[in-house]
Design an enzyme around this catalytic site. Structure first.
Site, PDB file in Angstrom:
ATOM      1  N   ASP B 619       0.837  -1.189   0.000  1.00 17.74           N
ATOM      2  CA  ASP B 619       0.000   0.000   0.000  1.00 17.74           C
ATOM      3  C   ASP B 619       0.879   1.249   0.000  1.00 17.74           C
ATOM      4  O   ASP B 619       1.928   1.283   0.637  1.00 17.74           O
ATOM      5  CB  ASP B 619      -0.875   0.008   1.242  1.00 17.74           C
ATOM      6  CG  ASP B 619      -2.041   0.973   1.093  1.00 17.74           C
ATOM      7  OD1 ASP B 619      -2.542   1.089  -0.042  1.00 17.74           O
ATOM      8  OD2 ASP B 619      -2.437   1.581   2.085  1.00 17.74           O
ATOM      9  N   GLU B 644       1.008  -0.039  -4.817  1.00 13.82           N
ATOM     10  CA  GLU B 644       0.069   0.999  -5.208  1.00 13.82           C
ATOM     11  C   GLU B 644       0.765   2.340  -5.138  1.00 13.82           C
ATOM     12  O   GLU B 644       1.024   2.860  -4.057  1.00 13.82           O
ATOM     13  CB  GLU B 644      -1.146   1.000  -4.295  1.00 13.82           C
ATOM     14  CG  GLU B 644      -2.176   2.028  -4.735  1.00 13.82           C
ATOM     15  CD  GLU B 644      -3.277   2.223  -3.707  1.00 13.82           C
ATOM     16  OE1 GLU B 644      -4.423   1.894  -4.014  1.00 13.82           O
ATOM     17  OE2 GLU B 644      -2.990   2.687  -2.593  1.00 13.82           O
ATOM     18  N   GLN B 665       5.335   7.826 -15.872  1.00 12.78           N
ATOM     19  CA  GLN B 665       6.776   7.738 -15.648  1.00 12.78           C
ATOM     20  C   GLN B 665       7.080   7.597 -14.154  1.00 12.78           C
ATOM     21  O   GLN B 665       7.971   6.859 -13.765  1.00 12.78           O
ATOM     22  CB  GLN B 665       7.468   8.992 -16.210  1.00 12.78           C
ATOM     23  CG  GLN B 665       8.987   8.910 -16.179  1.00 12.78           C
ATOM     24  CD  GLN B 665       9.512   7.774 -17.043  1.00 12.78           C
ATOM     25  OE1 GLN B 665       9.172   7.678 -18.220  1.00 12.78           O
ATOM     26  NE2 GLN B 665      10.302   6.878 -16.465  1.00 12.78           N
ATOM     27  N   TRP B 715       5.312  -0.404 -19.919  1.00  9.02           N
ATOM     28  CA  TRP B 715       5.910  -1.566 -19.268  1.00  9.02           C
ATOM     29  C   TRP B 715       4.785  -2.538 -18.934  1.00  9.02           C
ATOM     30  O   TRP B 715       4.420  -2.709 -17.766  1.00  9.02           O
ATOM     31  CB  TRP B 715       6.680  -1.150 -18.016  1.00  9.02           C
ATOM     32  CG  TRP B 715       7.697  -2.156 -17.574  1.00  9.02           C
ATOM     33  CD1 TRP B 715       7.839  -3.436 -18.033  1.00  9.02           C
ATOM     34  CD2 TRP B 715       8.719  -1.969 -16.588  1.00  9.02           C
ATOM     35  NE1 TRP B 715       8.881  -4.050 -17.403  1.00  9.02           N
ATOM     36  CE2 TRP B 715       9.453  -3.167 -16.508  1.00  9.02           C
ATOM     37  CE3 TRP B 715       9.089  -0.915 -15.754  1.00  9.02           C
ATOM     38  CZ2 TRP B 715      10.522  -3.343 -15.629  1.00  9.02           C
ATOM     39  CZ3 TRP B 715      10.152  -1.094 -14.887  1.00  9.02           C
ATOM     40  CH2 TRP B 715      10.870  -2.284 -14.832  1.00  9.02           C
ATOM     41  N   ASP B 727     -10.683   1.436  -2.204  1.00  9.40           N
ATOM     42  CA  ASP B 727     -10.575   2.869  -1.926  1.00  9.40           C
ATOM     43  C   ASP B 727     -11.345   3.704  -2.942  1.00  9.40           C
ATOM     44  O   ASP B 727     -12.060   4.630  -2.594  1.00  9.40           O
ATOM     45  CB  ASP B 727      -9.108   3.325  -1.997  1.00  9.40           C
ATOM     46  CG  ASP B 727      -8.302   2.856  -0.798  1.00  9.40           C
ATOM     47  OD1 ASP B 727      -8.891   2.789   0.296  1.00  9.40           O
ATOM     48  OD2 ASP B 727      -7.127   2.553  -0.970  1.00  9.40           O
ATOM     49  N   TRP B 850     -13.996  -9.573 -30.535  1.00  4.68           N
ATOM     50  CA  TRP B 850     -13.945 -10.609 -31.548  1.00  4.68           C
ATOM     51  C   TRP B 850     -12.753 -11.520 -31.277  1.00  4.68           C
ATOM     52  O   TRP B 850     -11.746 -11.090 -30.720  1.00  4.68           O
ATOM     53  CB  TRP B 850     -13.760 -10.006 -32.936  1.00  4.68           C
ATOM     54  CG  TRP B 850     -14.857  -9.140 -33.443  1.00  4.68           C
ATOM     55  CD1 TRP B 850     -15.854  -9.481 -34.298  1.00  4.68           C
ATOM     56  CD2 TRP B 850     -15.055  -7.741 -33.163  1.00  4.68           C
ATOM     57  NE1 TRP B 850     -16.661  -8.389 -34.553  1.00  4.68           N
ATOM     58  CE2 TRP B 850     -16.206  -7.306 -33.860  1.00  4.68           C
ATOM     59  CE3 TRP B 850     -14.390  -6.815 -32.359  1.00  4.68           C
ATOM     60  CZ2 TRP B 850     -16.685  -6.005 -33.816  1.00  4.68           C
ATOM     61  CZ3 TRP B 850     -14.867  -5.508 -32.290  1.00  4.68           C
ATOM     62  CH2 TRP B 850     -16.007  -5.119 -33.009  1.00  4.68           C
TER      63      TRP B 850
END
Lengths: 538, 853
Positions: B619, B644, B665, B715, B727, B850
């Site tokens: 966290d 996070e 970034q 990435w 949250d 699809w």
């Protein structure tokens, strides 16, 4: 209620469509009774910005009635300069990528909006053979181009499509993969020069009717391409799409690829070379020579022509006096060489006008402006390019005639070039050549659409304007080309100025803006006593 | 032994977790407690913000080397620039709740009001007598005040109205008849201006109308079970409804009641106020002026701002274009300290006018630039659109013409600045043009204003187009480069990615602890969750904690949170590692301390080896350096780990910027610092999806290079994509995904690379079948978090590379791995039928997927 104006003080009636391009209108976001105010003739329009100006609009509505009245009363004062040029801007060459996605779509979307606000009529987009039919013959993917067409339509702009059966070097767009594969084994489908170099950026005109592409002739393949395009874009053709230009050769132009390389900057353009050395061209030359009773003349091209970057006088062929071009052999060869080109143009344009002729669009073909060496007697650059135009022979008569026959219009590039900028030694004259071609077109009643030179630096607005304001009115002008440079701070402001000057050709100070006192005048409707003014509520 | 019992809970095969399914833990705030929560319930947490335990070297400010600002500077301004900055100001106010009887003695009236300005909306519902669970119902029609809008079938939204024009107070009144079987009225408050939700202790406000309701901790005025809420939150009066006290005093004819349960109900009026903090974006200015000192030939830079309160400028200078911060030689302004030997900190001095503050800096001539950021009283930082403020010094020798100014700015690398300068330049030129034309008549009609706004619009558009064209790499070459990337090794397990084919289930919401036996409940659902195709389940924190939800742990070795054991006597567990001593970790864990890290690593290994967790969810990793995370991951070797890193996307005047590269970034930087040992939640993608879906701006979903615009575009293997968590959504709703667009969000993340996470509330909702179908397709088509690139022909995208095929205002379409095509948005899209045949796999509201057949 929408108020439009019909002024008949001069000979031409102002039609609504035309008016739309000229008038600054404020559309208020009042759904049910949206008012259109023709506030300021000869200026920008910004319907697409309704929401932006809603606030401003609210202020206007209070006085709306008065304002309308003023404008109507003023409109008669407008000199009728409506034979104006439609201005188009070319979209980036790589707008649609090889995988059929729209490149920098957001930039283009923003660009379209900006152009629309500026009052530009429409945009031009190259549609590449190598993108839409890239994978295999007869397998078309129009998705990228359709997406662009939708964007253009959404932006409220017109759309001019250039069908490109050639390749591009920068950005790199080749001929279709499957064509290039065939070319690997069958290099005679390409133009070939004296030294045997192949030009792989378009097919040789000599194979037009030969079934070299998986059992089909290039003409058939081009036709299928056009048909497929037509059916895919049928919702746009005639409405959004107002013009289609047919690719006729290298860079889409009606010419031979007589210059394999574009001259380095600062270096003089050479005369170029004849491109008649692929098997099929040589065959045709041979047949033609035999039919003319001179079989020996059909064994090859002129042996005394200079190389690509040489000057006319370096060898005998193009010499001003006593050059071979003036000899019977020269005339024989040049007549054949140029007639092949015109026949090729004829095949493609008649194809195009048969496919698109009934769709309510103009069909165009592009003619090159080979202005180097124009001041010599032989015009070698034109000759190697296949335009048999010399000091003693008008080569553009036949070209214009061919366009007229197919009811096609001519695109002329290089309208930004002025003689003053040319290197003195190159004996070049873009202005004179342009004038000559335009005379031929006028004679044959072929409409002209102008362009600036594709490769040259953007700008040259003065010259463009000069070309546009001449007596022979241009059909439309396409400015090349949108991209980073186009929107750069160095360029865009001058383009803006240019557009504004186009839209305000003879700006009378009265027409500039309704004067304040007039806006506030209440009785203005009744002041309008000119009998020629009619008001029409639509 | 208790540990054994826990072992069996997590690892016994009879639990029918598929062997593949991983148990997944969220150590949460144990690792850092500096989360600067913005909303009510967590104000307590604000007090323990992270403070670097660094020695601060105070520069001895002797009178000789400070304040040497010569007044002899010439008046020639070499440079002047004003930067608009935005900051969030917290405005405190109150919510009041009043229950009283109407005049006719028949009905009761609940009044909810708020003292802060805003577009307040009461989002409310009721529960009826006999209702199970915490679901809301819609109130009866006659209860709804005029202007109410029903939200689905469980709630009503009613706007609060000002009592009178010019009054700050907004309120809404709800009349109801106590004889209808309503057990409680529930509500939360929403500010439509900011989209923020205001709740009560992280849950809805609950006004009980009967006296036997179980207190879940969110009853207004109900007796608090926990004495943990410091400050104002803990102080409000406990009993708003005191049913005991009113027992037997029948005032309103309860004898008519047919329901025996209601017979003892007595309503009593109350009035209750609660504090509320609203974040208001405030625009301020920072202006910088450089003058030349005539005597010393030094530059004197004057920094001014109108931001109120103490403003500390962190500043440095640079000697090259790389903008590396360095500390210049003295003199410094007064109140300057050296910060971490990297920057100087100077407290701005209040201006004489009492409005804002200022400082003067004397700078040597040879410096190239002056760099700074501002730190405000509330510990927030102000920078320049994500970068440091940069003031060029070298170019500032010329005259200050408009031209020179824009030049010097565009010379600096900052894209934004140069674009801005560019736009300004053009607009000025056009303005001159316009005024030139108009001067002929010198009239100031409204048309002119309108015309000028068009011209500005044109220039704005042109500038936008220019910046994109300029930066876009031709697609052709770029894609070719992509293909030649070295193929990554096939499936290797790394804690940053798991197997690469993971699909994460967030197995709880903010309410989960209420059950008291959440781990047991999940166990019952485990086979179901697994059968949906999930491979990893994320469990709420198990440790004994201050907050009932398991955050703010007090004893890390006591797996005693309500979520784990609740009242089940079976699980009164303490870890055998715990000596009962207090854990070393104070609320501010200093990860830089070796012993702290050692303890944490031990703890993680204990959880991993003895308890059986397979991975970690970290966290608020913004609070500590990713390098420590690498340390922890290396030590505990989790199967999967995700952090996070949540901060704000960039906005300009309330509108989300198209380019969120700076935001992603920062997340990438963190992942990079962990050496890729942990993934990170792709907050960028969530944010962009918000704007794209909510405002029908699907063009946002392709970045300037035609890639996905979030972390997943840069990435993918370390991006854990999600649209909601406990949250952002659940009953907290700090940043709720656009209502009703959830399936579009899932159609995006479950078809795209990255490791998708699905929120518990969505799995067990009507979205379940849609989500299940998407997961099944993802697994069937073997879409994974990154590409296993095999080089094919040019211009074909292979591996899990997304080929964005169509981006428009109203539709986004992509082809993934050439196996799956998808679109979201109302616009039309059909996948191109060039090399594949596509068949529709699934479709729903504004999304369609699809698969290649």
């Amino acid at each position: 209620m929408e108020v439009s104006v019909i002024g008949s003080s001069s000979q031409a009636k102002i039609r609504r469509t035309e008016l739309a391009y000229r008038d600054l209108r404020l559309c208020f976001g009042n759904n049910d009774k949206s008012k259109v105010l023709s506030l300021k003739p000869n200026s920008l329009r910004f319907e697409s910005q309704i929401t932006r100006f809603r606030k401003a609009g609210l202020r206007f509505t209070v006085k709306a009635v008065q304002a309308e009245a003023v404008l109507e009363s003023k409109s008669f004062a407008r000199k009728k300069p409506l034979d104006r040029v439609n201005l188009f801007v070319g979209l980036p060459l790589d707008t649609v990528s090889e995988c059929n996605t729209v490149n920098h779509a957001r930039a283009i979307a923003a660009g379209l909006k900006a152009l629309k606000l500026l009052g530009v009529e429409g945009v031009e987009l190259p549609v590449w053979w190598g993108v839409a039919e890239n994978e295999e013959m007869g397998k078309y993917d129009w998705s990228g181009y359709l997406a662009v067409a939708e964007m253009v339509q959404k932006a409220g702009l017109k759309f001019h499509v250039s069908l490109c059966f050639h390749a591009s070097r920068q950005p790199k767009i080749s001929l279709p993969k499957w064509v290039m594969q065939i070319g690997e084994t069958e290099s005679s489908i390409f133009f070939t020069d004296r030294s045997g170099n192949h030009y792989k950026e378009c097919l040789s005109l000599a194979v037009d009717d030969i079934a070299v592409l998986n059992g089909k002739s290039p003409i058939q393949v081009y036709q299928d391409f056009c048909e497929s395009f037509k059916s895919a874009f049928s919702p746009f053709i005639g409405s959004t799409i107002t013009g289609i230009s047919m690719g006729l050769g290298p860079d889409g132009e009606l010419r031979y690829p007589s210059h394999h390389k574009t001259a380095k900057s600062g270096k003089m353009t050479g005369v170029g070379e004849f491109q008649c050395y692929d098997t099929n061209m040589l065959n045709r030359l041979k047949q033609y020579a035999e039919a003319n009773g001179n079989p020996l003349w059909g064994l090859g091209g002129p042996h005394d022509a200079p190389a690509y970057d040489q000057s006319p006088n370096s060898t005998n062929f193009f010499k001003d006096h006593g050059g071979s071009w003036e000899s019977p052999y020269g005339d024989f060869f040049l007549s054949w060489y140029s007639s092949e080109l015109i026949a090729h143009g004829d095949r493609l344009l008649s194809l195009a006008s048969s496919v698109f002729g009934d769709m309510g669009v103009n069909v165009y073909g592009k003619v090159p402006l080979e202005h180097s060496w124009y001041k010599t007697r032989a015009h070698p650059s034109e000759l190697t390019a296949g335009l048999y135009n010399t000091a003693s022979r008008d080569g553009y008569e036949a070209v214009a005639e061919m366009f007229a026959k197919n009811s096609c219009k001519i695109i002329l590039p290089g309208m930004d070039l002025s003689d003053a900028q040319q290197q003195h030694e190159s004996l070049s004259s873009p202005e004179l050549l342009l004038a000559q071609i335009r005379t031929s077109c006028t004679k044959h009643k072929v409409g002209i659409s102008g362009q600036n030179s594709a490769s040259g630096a953007p700008g040259g607005f003065e010259q463009i304007q000069k070309n546009m304001s001449g007596e022979n009115v241009l059909d439309l002008f396409t400015y090349q080309r949108m991209g980073a440079q186009f929107f750069s701070p160095e360029h865009f402001p001058s383009f803006t100025t240019f557009v504004r000057s186009l839209n305000q050709p003879e700006l009378h100070s009265d027409d500039l803006l309704p004067a304040e006192e007039e806006v506030e005048a209440t009785e203005s409707v009744h002041r309008s006593s000119d009998p020629n003014v009619h008001m029409q509520a639509a | 032994m208790t540990t054994v019992a826990i072992d069996s809970l997590l690892q016994n095969p009879s639990l029918s977790f598929r062997p593949k399914a991983k148990v997944f833990l969220k150590p949460s705030r144990s690792l850092n407690c500096s989360r600067n929560r913005k909303l009510l319930f967590s104000r307590a947490a604000c007090s323990c913000s992270f403070k670097p335990r660094r020695k601060i070297h105070v520069v001895k400010a002797s009178s000789t080397d400070t304040a040497l600002i010569d007044t002899s500077s010439s008046d020639d301004v070499l440079y002047k620039e004003t930067f608009p900055v935005k900051r969030i100001e917290k405005v405190e106010g109150k919510i009041f709740i009043r229950l009283d009887q109407s005049k006719d003695q028949q009905n009761w009236q609940l009044t909810v009001g708020c003292s802060l300005p805003g577009k307040w909306i009461l989002h409310w519902g009721v529960s009826y007598v006999g209702d199970e669970g915490s679901e809301w119902d819609q109130p009866p029609k006659d209860m709804r005040p005029p202007g109410s809008i029903p939200i689905r079938d469980y709630a009503i939204e009613t706007p609060l109205k000002k009592l009178s024009e010019g009054d700050m107070f907004h309120e809404v009144k709800i009349d109801f008849n106590p004889s209808c079987a309503i057990a409680a009225i529930h509500f939360v408050l929403k500010d439509d201006e900011t989209g923020a939700w205001y709740q009560h202790r992280g849950r809805d406000f609950k006004v009980p109308l009967v006296d036997y309701l179980e207190d879940d901790g969110n009853m207004v005025g109900a007796k608090r079970g926990f004495g943990i809420w410091p400050g104002a939150l803990g102080q409000f009066s406990n009993m708003l409804l005191n049913s005991e006290a009113s027992h037997g005093t029948s005032q309103n004819g309860s004898s008519e009641s047919k329901d025996s349960k209601r017979e003892n109900r007595q309503l009593e009026g109350f009035y209750e106020e609660q504090p509320i903090v609203k974040e208001v974006p405030i625009g301020n200015l920072v202006s910088v002026t450089i003058r030349k000192c005539t005597e010393t030939a030094k530059d004197i830079l004057c920094l001014e701002t109108d931001i109120p309160g103490d403003v500390v400028v962190h500043w440095g200078v640079c000697r090259d274009d790389a903008r590396t911060w360095e500390i210049p030689a003295a003199p410094y302004p007064p109140e300057t300290t050296i910060f971490k030997s990297k920057a100087l900190r100077t407290l701005l001095q209040p201006k004489g006018t009492g409005n804002g503050s200022t400082a003067l800096f004397t700078l040597e001539e040879e410096l190239v630039g002056f760099l700074f950021v501002l730190k405000l009283e509330d510990n927030t930082w102000v920078n320049c659109k994500g970068n440091d403020f940069y003031i060029p010094l070298a170019g500032a020798t010329g005259v200050v013409s408009q031209h020179a100014k824009s030049d010097s700015v565009s010379d600096s690398v900052s894209e934004e600045t140069s674009n801005k300068a560019y736009t300004e330049g053009i607009i000025n030129e056009i303005r001159n043009l316009v005024s030139g034309l108009n001067s002929e008549k010198s009239q100031k009609t409204k048309t002119k204003e309108a015309q000028e706004s068009i011209l500005q619009e044109i220039e704005k558009l042109a500038a936008e187009a220019y910046s994109i064209f300029r930066t876009s790499v031709p697609t052709f070459s770029e894609e070719a480069v992509l293909e030649t990337e070295a193929p990554e090794p096939a499936v290797t397990i790394s804690s940053g990615t798991g197997s690469g084919f993971e699909i994460l289930c967030q197995g709880f919401n903010w309410e989960s602890n209420k059950s008291g036996r959440w781990y047991m409940e999940l166990k019952e659902k485990a086979s179901e969750i697994s059968s949906l195709g999930f491979t990893v389940i994320w469990l709420p924190p198990p440790t004994e904690s201050v907050s009932p939800e398991g955050y703010m742990p007090s004893d890390l070795y006591n797996l005693n949170s309500r979520a784990v054991v609740g009242d089940d006597p079976h699980f009164q567990g303490r870890g055998n590692k715990s000596s009962g001593d207090n854990f070393h970790a104070a609320p501010n864990i200093d990860h830089s301390q070796e012993f702290v890290r050692k303890d944490l690593k031990e703890w993680l290994c204990w959880l991993r080896e003895e308890i059986g967790y397979d991975g970690w969810r970290l966290d608020f990793v913004r609070g500590f350096w990713g390098g420590y995370v690498k340390d922890y991951m290396d030590a505990s070797e989790p199967y999967f780990a995700v952090g996070e890193y949540w901060d704000s996307l960039s906005y300009t005047y309330g509108e989300m910027d198209y380019n969120q590269d700076a935001h992603r970034q920062r997340i990438i930087d963190w992942i990079n610092a962990t050496n890729g040992t942990a993934g990170a939640f792709d907050v960028t993608t969530k944010g962009i999806l918000h704007s794209a879906l909510e405002r029908c701006e699907y063009w946002r979903l392709s970045d300037q290079k035609g890639k996905p615009p979030g972390v997943v575009g840069w990435w993918p293997s370390r991006a854990v994509t999600f649209i909601e968590n406990h949250d952002t959504g659940s009953t907290q709703g700090h940043w709720r995904f656009p209502n009703g667009k959830e399936m579009q969000g899932y159609a995006y993340i479950l078809t795209h690379p990255g490791t998708p996470a699905v929120f518990y509330d969505h799995i067990f909702s009507h979205y379940r079948s849609g989500i299940a179908a998407l997961i099944s397709l993802r697994n069937r088509k073997k879409i994974h978090c990154r590409s296993t690139v095999s080089i094919k022909t040019l211009l074909h995208i292979v591996g899990t590379k997304v080929k964005i095929v169509k981006v428009e205002r109203d539709v986004y379409a992509a082809i993934i791995d050439e196996k799956v095509a998808m679109k979201i948005g109302p616009g039309h899209f059909e996948p191109p039928s060039e090399s594949q045949r596509w068949s529709v796999a699934l479709e729903g509201g504004d999304y369609k997927v699809w698969e290649a057949s």
